[in-house]
Design a protein around this motif. Structure first.
Motif, PDB file in Angstrom:
ATOM      1  N   LYS A  25       0.829  -1.268   0.111  1.00 40.90           N
ATOM      2  CA  LYS A  25       0.171   0.088   0.010  1.00 40.90           C
ATOM      3  C   LYS A  25       0.926   1.138  -0.133  1.00 40.90           C
ATOM      4  O   LYS A  25       1.910   1.063   0.389  1.00 40.90           O
ATOM      5  CB  LYS A  25      -0.937   0.080   1.112  1.00 40.90           C
ATOM      6  N   ALA A  26       0.329   2.395  -0.402  1.00 41.95           N
ATOM      7  CA  ALA A  26       0.925   3.686  -0.384  1.00 41.95           C
ATOM      8  C   ALA A  26       1.603   3.890   0.988  1.00 41.95           C
ATOM      9  O   ALA A  26       1.052   3.787   2.083  1.00 41.95           O
ATOM     10  CB  ALA A  26       0.081   4.849  -0.941  1.00 41.95           C
ATOM     11  N   GLY A  27       2.892   4.494   0.999  1.00 36.16           N
ATOM     12  CA  GLY A  27       3.425   4.780   2.411  1.00 36.16           C
ATOM     13  C   GLY A  27       4.274   3.678   2.928  1.00 36.16           C
ATOM     14  O   GLY A  27       4.919   3.865   3.897  1.00 36.16           O
ATOM     15  N   GLU A  28       4.060   2.447   2.442  1.00 34.95           N
ATOM     16  CA  GLU A  28       4.796   1.330   3.222  1.00 34.95           C
ATOM     17  C   GLU A  28       6.058   1.035   2.519  1.00 34.95           C
ATOM     18  O   GLU A  28       6.240   1.199   1.424  1.00 34.95           O
ATOM     19  CB  GLU A  28       3.649   0.088   2.762  1.00 34.95           C
ATOM     20  N   VAL A  29       6.803   0.635   3.412  1.00 32.90           N
ATOM     21  CA  VAL A  29       7.933  -0.024   3.058  1.00 32.90           C
ATOM     22  C   VAL A  29       8.222  -1.312   3.252  1.00 32.90           C
ATOM     23  O   VAL A  29       7.998  -2.001   4.308  1.00 32.90           O
ATOM     24  CB  VAL A  29       9.359   0.927   3.636  1.00 32.90           C
ATOM     25  N   HIS A  30       8.343  -2.239   2.123  1.00 29.19           N
ATOM     26  CA  HIS A  30       8.519  -3.568   2.265  1.00 29.19           C
ATOM     27  C   HIS A  30       9.996  -4.124   2.047  1.00 29.19           C
ATOM     28  O   HIS A  30      10.468  -3.544   1.273  1.00 29.19           O
ATOM     29  CB  HIS A  30       7.449  -4.493   1.233  1.00 29.19           C
ATOM     30  N   ALA A  31      10.657  -5.071   2.712  1.00 28.45           N
ATOM     31  CA  ALA A  31      11.638  -5.665   2.423  1.00 28.45           C
ATOM     32  C   ALA A  31      11.536  -6.896   1.877  1.00 28.45           C
ATOM     33  O   ALA A  31      10.958  -7.619   2.579  1.00 28.45           O
ATOM     34  CB  ALA A  31      12.805  -5.551   3.437  1.00 28.45           C
ATOM     35  N   ILE A  32      12.154  -7.413   0.679  1.00 25.53           N
ATOM     36  CA  ILE A  32      12.215  -8.829   0.358  1.00 25.53           C
ATOM     37  C   ILE A  32      13.662  -9.485   0.699  1.00 25.53           C
ATOM     38  O   ILE A  32      14.400  -8.694  -0.050  1.00 25.53           O
ATOM     39  CB  ILE A  32      11.750  -8.893  -1.149  1.00 25.53           C
ATOM     40  N   MET A  33      13.757 -10.115   1.558  1.00 31.30           N
ATOM     41  CA  MET A  33      14.966 -10.857   1.503  1.00 31.30           C
ATOM     42  C   MET A  33      14.997 -12.299   1.237  1.00 31.30           C
ATOM     43  O   MET A  33      14.082 -13.008   1.008  1.00 31.30           O
ATOM     44  CB  MET A  33      15.251 -10.804   3.143  1.00 31.30           C
ATOM     45  N   GLY A  34      16.089 -12.868   1.019  1.00 31.93           N
ATOM     46  CA  GLY A  34      16.339 -14.320   0.571  1.00 31.93           C
ATOM     47  C   GLY A  34      17.710 -14.879   0.219  1.00 31.93           C
ATOM     48  O   GLY A  34      18.517 -13.810   0.018  1.00 31.93           O
ATOM     49  N   PRO A  35      18.239 -15.970   0.260  1.00 31.44           N
ATOM     50  CA  PRO A  35      19.401 -16.376   0.057  1.00 31.44           C
ATOM     51  C   PRO A  35      19.689 -16.229  -1.631  1.00 31.44           C
ATOM     52  O   PRO A  35      18.622 -15.783  -2.412  1.00 31.44           O
ATOM     53  CB  PRO A  35      19.485 -17.959   0.311  1.00 31.44           C
ATOM     54  N   ASN A  36      20.804 -16.331  -1.923  1.00 29.70           N
ATOM     55  CA  ASN A  36      21.024 -16.088  -3.553  1.00 29.70           C
ATOM     56  C   ASN A  36      20.314 -17.228  -4.346  1.00 29.70           C
ATOM     57  O   ASN A  36      20.072 -18.245  -3.728  1.00 29.70           O
ATOM     58  CB  ASN A  36      22.642 -16.484  -3.970  1.00 29.70           C
ATOM     59  N   GLY A  37      19.763 -16.581  -5.296  1.00 26.51           N
ATOM     60  CA  GLY A  37      19.244 -17.596  -6.317  1.00 26.51           C
ATOM     61  C   GLY A  37      17.789 -17.909  -5.927  1.00 26.51           C
ATOM     62  O   GLY A  37      17.100 -18.758  -6.582  1.00 26.51           O
ATOM     63  N   SER A  38      17.025 -17.205  -4.890  1.00 25.78           N
ATOM     64  CA  SER A  38      15.976 -17.541  -4.497  1.00 25.78           C
ATOM     65  C   SER A  38      14.686 -16.818  -5.401  1.00 25.78           C
ATOM     66  O   SER A  38      13.700 -17.138  -5.521  1.00 25.78           O
ATOM     67  CB  SER A  38      15.702 -16.982  -3.233  1.00 25.78           C
ATOM     68  N   GLY A  39      15.207 -15.725  -6.391  1.00 20.95           N
ATOM     69  CA  GLY A  39      14.350 -15.257  -7.373  1.00 20.95           C
ATOM     70  C   GLY A  39      14.082 -13.747  -6.851  1.00 20.95           C
ATOM     71  O   GLY A  39      13.087 -13.233  -7.487  1.00 20.95           O
ATOM     72  N   LYS A  40      15.012 -13.143  -6.081  1.00 22.37           N
ATOM     73  CA  LYS A  40      14.472 -11.679  -5.624  1.00 22.37           C
ATOM     74  C   LYS A  40      14.806 -10.795  -6.764  1.00 22.37           C
ATOM     75  O   LYS A  40      13.817 -10.171  -7.158  1.00 22.37           O
ATOM     76  CB  LYS A  40      15.598 -11.266  -4.530  1.00 22.37           C
ATOM     77  N   SER A  41      15.808 -10.941  -7.591  1.00 23.91           N
ATOM     78  CA  SER A  41      15.997 -10.119  -8.715  1.00 23.91           C
ATOM     79  C   SER A  41      15.192 -10.121  -9.755  1.00 23.91           C
ATOM     80  O   SER A  41      14.659  -9.436 -10.571  1.00 23.91           O
ATOM     81  CB  SER A  41      17.509  -9.960  -9.389  1.00 23.91           C
ATOM     82  N   THR A  42      14.557 -11.483 -10.130  1.00 21.89           N
ATOM     83  CA  THR A  42      13.745 -11.932 -11.032  1.00 21.89           C
ATOM     84  C   THR A  42      12.194 -11.214 -10.683  1.00 21.89           C
ATOM     85  O   THR A  42      11.817 -10.521 -11.836  1.00 21.89           O
ATOM     86  CB  THR A  42      13.509 -13.370 -10.900  1.00 21.89           C
ATOM     87  N   LEU A  43      11.846 -11.218  -9.488  1.00 16.52           N
ATOM     88  CA  LEU A  43      10.877 -10.403  -9.219  1.00 16.52           C
ATOM     89  C   LEU A  43      10.979  -8.968  -9.410  1.00 16.52           C
ATOM     90  O   LEU A  43       9.831  -8.646 -10.262  1.00 16.52           O
ATOM     91  CB  LEU A  43      10.511 -10.738  -7.698  1.00 16.52           C
ATOM     92  N   ALA A  44      11.967  -8.321  -9.516  1.00 15.84           N
ATOM     93  CA  ALA A  44      12.210  -7.015  -9.688  1.00 15.84           C
ATOM     94  C   ALA A  44      12.146  -6.917 -11.249  1.00 15.84           C
ATOM     95  O   ALA A  44      11.518  -5.855 -11.825  1.00 15.84           O
ATOM     96  CB  ALA A  44      13.525  -6.469  -9.251  1.00 15.84           C
ATOM     97  N   SER A  45      12.979  -7.672 -11.936  1.00 19.12           N
ATOM     98  CA  SER A  45      12.659  -7.756 -13.423  1.00 19.12           C
ATOM     99  C   SER A  45      11.357  -7.933 -13.966  1.00 19.12           C
ATOM    100  O   SER A  45      10.923  -7.226 -14.877  1.00 19.12           O
ATOM    101  CB  SER A  45      13.728  -8.588 -13.922  1.00 19.12           C
ATOM    102  N   VAL A  46      10.766  -8.715 -13.417  1.00 17.09           N
ATOM    103  CA  VAL A  46       9.455  -8.958 -13.930  1.00 17.09           C
ATOM    104  C   VAL A  46       8.346  -7.936 -13.571  1.00 17.09           C
ATOM    105  O   VAL A  46       7.694  -7.489 -14.379  1.00 17.09           O
ATOM    106  CB  VAL A  46       8.790 -10.141 -13.225  1.00 17.09           C
ATOM    107  N   LEU A  47       8.564  -7.224 -12.764  1.00 13.03           N
ATOM    108  CA  LEU A  47       7.690  -6.045 -12.443  1.00 13.03           C
ATOM    109  C   LEU A  47       8.054  -4.998 -13.207  1.00 13.03           C
ATOM    110  O   LEU A  47       7.129  -4.207 -13.687  1.00 13.03           O
ATOM    111  CB  LEU A  47       7.814  -5.709 -10.992  1.00 13.03           C
ATOM    112  N   ALA A  48       9.362  -4.787 -13.547  1.00 14.92           N
ATOM    113  CA  ALA A  48       9.756  -3.706 -14.485  1.00 14.92           C
ATOM    114  C   ALA A  48       9.508  -4.004 -16.027  1.00 14.92           C
ATOM    115  O   ALA A  48       9.707  -3.253 -16.768  1.00 14.92           O
ATOM    116  CB  ALA A  48      11.475  -3.507 -14.087  1.00 14.92           C
TER     117      ALA A  48
END
Lengths: 254, 434, 481
Positions: A25-48
């Motif tokens: 939601k607006a105003g919120e700060v979320h953090a996504i954490m995870g080990p290498n290869g878990s798909g963190k950067s993939t999620l960013a790429s898919v959204l962009a």
């Protein structure tokens, strides 16, 4: 503001994201954490909207629009900003001209008046102070010959200039020494407000010492396996990822 | 002067001496091309910097009588590591099994006279591949070799044979009585999962002129590994056009090193055709020229399939009145997306009588590629020279040290240790004698 | 990226905006070439005998030559008898002022963005305008003549400054130099002449604007620039032509002479009609350009932005004869659709301590073929000669080609020559980065290409740089998505 429902995504036929659900939601700060290869950067790429990734299932709504239907540039113009983990160098293109083009493209899309050189420079001066970035950096070619810290600062500066609704910061802390990290984090904190959502993607907890998240999610093997508040990050720091991933592996094997 | 009529007579004699085989047909094609094009002149772009036709102002003879070479004559020219090697001997351009020593077993390594292979079990193989290189080298000198294919070599490393004994080819030209023209021809197959280390070297006996016009065709199959070394350290009376053609028809790995130290006029054509996806090729060359030596290295890397990688490094030093030429062509065909091709040519010029001509070329017809080339012509590092001299090393010795260091990048690419040490010694001697 | 490629292929061809024809009364001689035609051209220009003899000698030599075949370009044989060698807008007598210029002509150049009207002229740029075979007008002549600078058409120079022309014409590019230079020497009809006297720094840019208008005609202009000791001049050249289905031949010769400590900066924005998207029509641009650094510490710098012509075949070169002389070559060559370009430079180092620098940026799109061909030669006497060359190629699309053919010949042990070349396509990462910031693919490609060409663009005088940047953007439309 952003609603992700059961997203599955492939690259070259290999499934990386296996059903992600997330509400921001607006105003919120979320953090996504995870080990290498878990798909963190993939999620960013898919959204962009990186085209190498194929979304096979699920939906994403951003400001009441179907995000996946929008082109990469229209997502940006709607107010989605990605700070890259590895900002690319573009020789010969000055950072200032680049940002001016980006700002005006967005204004054009939003039906706003274009900024002339004077107004643009004024805005730039103001935002430069915010992220402690040097003028000389901005007259150079984009990211060319920039140090790791300068590249990340430039990303945050662009975020300030483009005033996004949702900023996704992909491993913005990686490769930074403690001073650079402090400067970058301060910049981000100044850009935090009630209308803007921020999604931090990080491997380490240390960024969260500077930017306090409202929610923390652990991504593992393409799924969010645990969500909580900022205490979850501290627990991760303390115990390592194993205590969650073991649990998840166990659950998966049952 | 050796003129076209001489070749015509010799050609007709050769054709009349045997039946009309596939090889005889190939010879006819070759001779027609030769007749049409003649010997290449500097007016041809590919021969701009090397004048081969003037060499034929002299009278050359094919040696038709059996040469007086004994097995003991070979001892003087053996390369280091020969105790473990298969040693094949060519005399005046003809493969002589009687002088050759095969150490591998028949199941590990097939060695036949080319004419024999063209008749038996390997008939189809020979038919499909012998002469394929004419597509890439259309000039008269290459055709001249094809016109006289005779007593050639057929070598095959069967599937899965990781040959541990290297193959050494000694080319001997007997110029004790007359100017000799030798035209060796070889066809080599390295089958699936096989490995071959091949080295060629050249020796002229006597003080008359020798001219070697060689064609070597190598076909490399899936998952094979080939190392190819060419060591040129013959007399100033020995000239040569050597064409090596390596056709990688399966995804494979090829590694070549060409070292030219001494000789008259030398032209090396090294053509790599990357005809399978994912091929990997490394080409290295070193030319250290003195006196009036003229060495011209032409390389061609033709990328026909996607995802191939090639890297080239040729280094040269031209002293005295020598001439070094490098011409490297990289072609990336429309289908060869994701090609990575690199080429570098570095030269040091030591004298105002010496010349370096270099011409790296990129011809790119695919868009998703990373290709680069670079070349430099310069001098020994004056600072380094001064440093060594300041430590009490005399100028000449300091120069040899620096030149050796310069050559070292290429030397290390000779992987078999005995051969590498052998060449290192040759280089040291060659640089030390001024 | 695949989507972008489709866009790239589907986007309609951007119209060549200079492709109109001016309806103007033209004095044309019949097609074909022989001694009589050469004589007729000379007569029409009222030339002295020595000039006619020079032309006839060149013609006789041309007959003995064969058209070169080595460039990496393909085109059907040219019928030299099917070309009109002289076409001139009719005029009654010598013009005394611009008021007497045919108003249609004035409008033509207004449309091209070149105002001949004194009041509207770009400040600080003197313009000579050449249409088809003759020079139409030269501006700022008087102001220039006050400081001794001669800037006029070559025809006028032959009449008024015969000694200078006699001395230098053919001194850098001999009439026997090559096939097209010999042809030009026989039939050249006009061009510009500049003479900068000793010690004068030319206060404004000198500029010639070339325009082919008449059908079936060839354009053979000749430019001669002489910079005496310690002088400086910056010269600009621009060119356009109407859209026609047939190919037209342009075979110009440019000669530059720089004396001791003189500097000549020669910039070209070449935008001849490139043909349509299927490769019909367009100009064959076969040009010989060469500069001679005659005196010590002299400098000649070539900058070119090449976007036009069906086929370009040119190698602006510098002969570094004077000790400590400097040669430079900066080039951007953009090819699209079926265009072919074989262009580069020659740096011939003869003198001691001579230096040269080559920066070439080739951009290929569509089905075009773009070749860099360059020669760097350090002769025996060129002690301490230095050259650095950088040639980069950028590929936009998978049906075009980019080729690099450098020739390096060194005969001196103190010379240092370095050449580097790269070929790549626009990085998908770069494109994605721009798009993530809200910049669409087409704009992003234009940005990246302009960045790629920047080092060369920076060499252009200000007004020209802006024009060149726009030109590059226009040429790219329809080639990138």
């Amino acid at each position: 503001m952003l609603s992700i429902k059961n997203i599955h995504a492939n690259i070259e036929g290999k499934e990386i994201l296996k059903g992600i659900n997330l509400e921001i939601k607006a105003g919120e700060v979320h953090a996504i954490m995870g080990p290498n290869g878990s798909g963190k950067s993939t999620l960013a790429s898919v959204l962009a909207g990186r085209e190498e990734y194929e979304v096979t299932e699920g939906e994403v709504t951003f400001l009441e629009k179907d995000l996946l239907e929008l082109s990469t540039e229209d997502r940006a113009r709607e107010g989605l900003f990605l700070a890259f983990q590895y900002p690319v160098e573009i020789p010969g293109v000055s950072t200032t001209n680049f940002i001016k083009a980006a700002v005006n493209e967005k204004r054009k899309y939003q039906g706003e008046e274009l900024l002339d050189a004077v107004a643009f420079l004024k805005m730039m001066k103001q935002k430069m102070a915010l992220v402690e970035i040097d003028q000389s950096l901005l007259s150079r070619s984009i990211n060319e010959g920039f140090s790791g810290g300068e590249k990340k600062r430039n990303e945050v500066f662009q975020m300030a200039m483009l005033e996004p609704k949702l900023a996704i910061l992909d491993e913005t802390d990686s490769g930074l020494d403690i001073d650079a990290l402090r400067i970058v984090a301060n910049g981000i904190n100044k850009l935090r407000n009630e209308n803007r959502a921020i999604l931090l993607i990080t491997h380490y907890q240390r960024l969260l010492d500077y930017i306090q998240p409202d929610f923390v999610h652990v991504l593992y093997n393409g799924k969010i396996v645990k969500s909580g508040t900022k205490e979850l990050a501290l627990e991760l720091e303390d115990k390592g990822y194993d205590f969650i991933t073991d649990e998840a592996d166990l659950a998966a094997s049952l | 002067m050796t003129n076209v009529n001489y070749f015509k007579d010799q050609f007709e004699q050769l054709q009349d001496s045997g039946p009309a085989t596939a090889i005889a047909e190939l010879r006819t094609d070759g001779f027609n091309t030769f007749n049409k094009s003649g010997l290449p002149t500097y007016k041809l772009e590919e021969w701009k910097y090397t004048n081969i036709s003037s060499l034929f102002d002299k009278e050359y003879q094919f040696a038709n009588t059996a040469p007086a070479i004994q097995l003991s004559d070979i001892d003087a020219i053996r390369l280091a590591g020969h105790e473990q090697a298969n040693e094949l001997v060519f005399v005046n351009g003809r493969f002589i099994p009687a002088l050759s020593t095969i150490r591998s077993t028949a199941s590990q390594l097939v060695i036949l006279a080319l004419e024999e292979a063209a008749k038996g079990k390997y008939e189809q193989l020979v038919k499909a591949h012998l002469g394929q290189s004419s597509e890439y080298l259309k000039d008269g000198i290459h055709a001249l070799n094809t016109s006289f294919i005779q007593d050639g070599l057929f070598l095959l490393v069967p599937k899965g044979q990781q040959l541990t004994e290297p193959v050494y080819i000694y080319h001997i030209s007997d110029a004790r009585q007359q100017n000799t023209l030798s035209q060796p021809r070889s066809l080599i197959f390295v089958e699936e999962n096989a490995k071959l280390q091949l080295t060629e070297t050249y020796t002229t006996l006597g003080t008359s002129e020798s001219f070697t016009n060689e064609v070597l065709e190598v076909v490399v199959k899936e998952n094979a590994f080939v190392e190819y070394y060419k060591i040129q350290h013959d007399g100033l009376n020995a000239s040569q056009v050597g064409s090596t053609h390596i056709h990688q028809i399966g995804r494979s790995h090829v590694h070549t090193v060409v070292v030219s130290l001494n000789g008259g006029v030398i032209r090396n054509n090294l053509n790599l055709v990357l005809d399978a996806a994912g091929n990997e090729t490394h080409l290295y060359g070193l030319y250290l020229l003195k006196g009036k030596s003229h060495v011209d290295n032409h390389t061609l890397v033709d990328n026909k399939q996607p995802n191939c990688f090639s890297n080239q490094l040729y280094k040269g030093i031209a002293g005295d009145a020598s001439t070094g030429v490098f011409s490297g062509r990289i072609i990336v065909q429309p289908d060869a997306q994701k090609t990575n091709a690199y080429q570098s040519n570095k030269n040091i010029i030591l004298s105002d009588q010496a010349t370096i001509n270099t011409k790296p070329q990129l011809e790119i017809f695919a868009d998703d590629v990373k290709c680069s080339h670079g070349c430099t012509v310069g001098q020994l590092d004056e600072e380094a020279l001064f440093y060594l001299r300041a430590r009490g090393i005399p100028k000449e010795a300091a120069e040899v040290l620096l030149l050796e260091a310069y050559a070292a990048d290429i030397l290390v690419q000779i992987k078999p240790e005995p051969l590498r040490n052998h060449v290192a010694e040759l280089i040291y001697e060659h640089l030390s004698i001024s | 990226m695949n989507e972008d490629l489709n866009m790239l292929e589907q986007t309609a061809l951007n119209e060549y905006k200079y492709g109109f024809v001016t309806d103007i009364d033209t004095d044309i001689i019949p097609k074909g070439l022989n001694e009589d035609v050469v004589t007729l051209i000379s007569k029409k220009k009222n030339e002295p005998e020595w000039m006619l003899n020079w032309r006839l000698k060149a013609y006789a030599h041309w007959l003995k030559l064969e058209e070169p075949k080595w460039p990496n370009v393909k085109y059907p044989p040219i019928n030299y008898q099917d070309i009109i060698y002289y076409a001139a807008p009719k005029k009654k007598e010598q013009l005394n002022s611009l008021d007497e210029v045919d108003p249609e002509l004035l409008r033509t150049f207004e449309k091209l963005g070149i105002s001949l009207n004194e009041q509207k002229r770009l400040t600080g740029v003197a313009v000579d305008v050449v249409m088809d075979s003759v020079s139409i007008a030269t501006s700022f002549k008087e102001q220039l003549s006050e400081i001794g600078v001669i800037f006029c058409s070559i025809s006028e120079a032959i009449q008024k400054h015969p000694d200078l022309v006699k001395k230098h014409l053919g001194s850098v590019v001999p009439m026997t130099d090559n096939y097209f230079a010999a042809l030009n020497s026989a039939v050249f009809t006009d061009g510009s002449f500049c003479y900068i006297p000793k010690g004068v720094r030319c206060p404004m840019e000198l500029s010639t604007y070339f325009r082919i208008n008449a059908e079936n005609s060839g354009q053979f202009e000749r430019t001669l620039i002489i910079a005496e000791e310690e002088s400086y001049v910056s010269y600009l050249e621009g060119c356009t032509a109407p859209m026609r289905d047939e190919n037209q031949l342009h075979a110009a010769v440019v000669e530059l002479v720089a004396m001791k400590k003189a500097e000549i900066k020669y910039s070209t924005v070449q935008n001849w009609y490139p043909g349509d998207k299927d490769g019909n029509g367009g100009i064959y641009n076969f040009v010989t350009k060469r500069g001679m650094c005659q005196g010590e510490h002299s400098k000649i710098s070539w900058t070119q932005v090449e976007t036009g012509s069906a086929i370009t075949w040119k190698y602006p070169s510098v002969i570094l004869k004077g000790d400590y002389s400097i040669g430079e070559f900066y080039s951007v060559a953009f090819t699209n659709h079926h265009q072919q370009a074989d262009t580069g430079t020659k740096m011939i180092h003869l003198g001691k301590n001579t230096r040269s620098r080559i920066v070439s940026k080739g951009i290929s799109a569509g089905q075009s073929q773009n070749s860099y061909r360059g020669l760097v030669r350090a002769a025996k006497g060129a002690t301490n000669a230095r050259n650095y060359s950088q040639c980069d190629s950028l590929l936009l699309g998978d049906k075009c080609g980019a080729h690099t053919f450098p020739y390096i010949e060194v005969k001196n042990k103190t010379a240092i020559v370095e050449h580097e070349a790269t070929t790549s396509k626009i990085g998908e990462d770069q494109l994605f980065y721009c798009r993530q910031r809200g910049i669409d693919a087409e704009t992003a490609v234009a940005l990246i290409v302009n960045g790629f060409a920047k080092e060369v663009m920076n060499q252009l005088p200000m007004e020209f740089a802006i024009e060149a940047q726009k030109l590059l953007a226009i040429s790219m439309e329809g080639s990138v998505g």
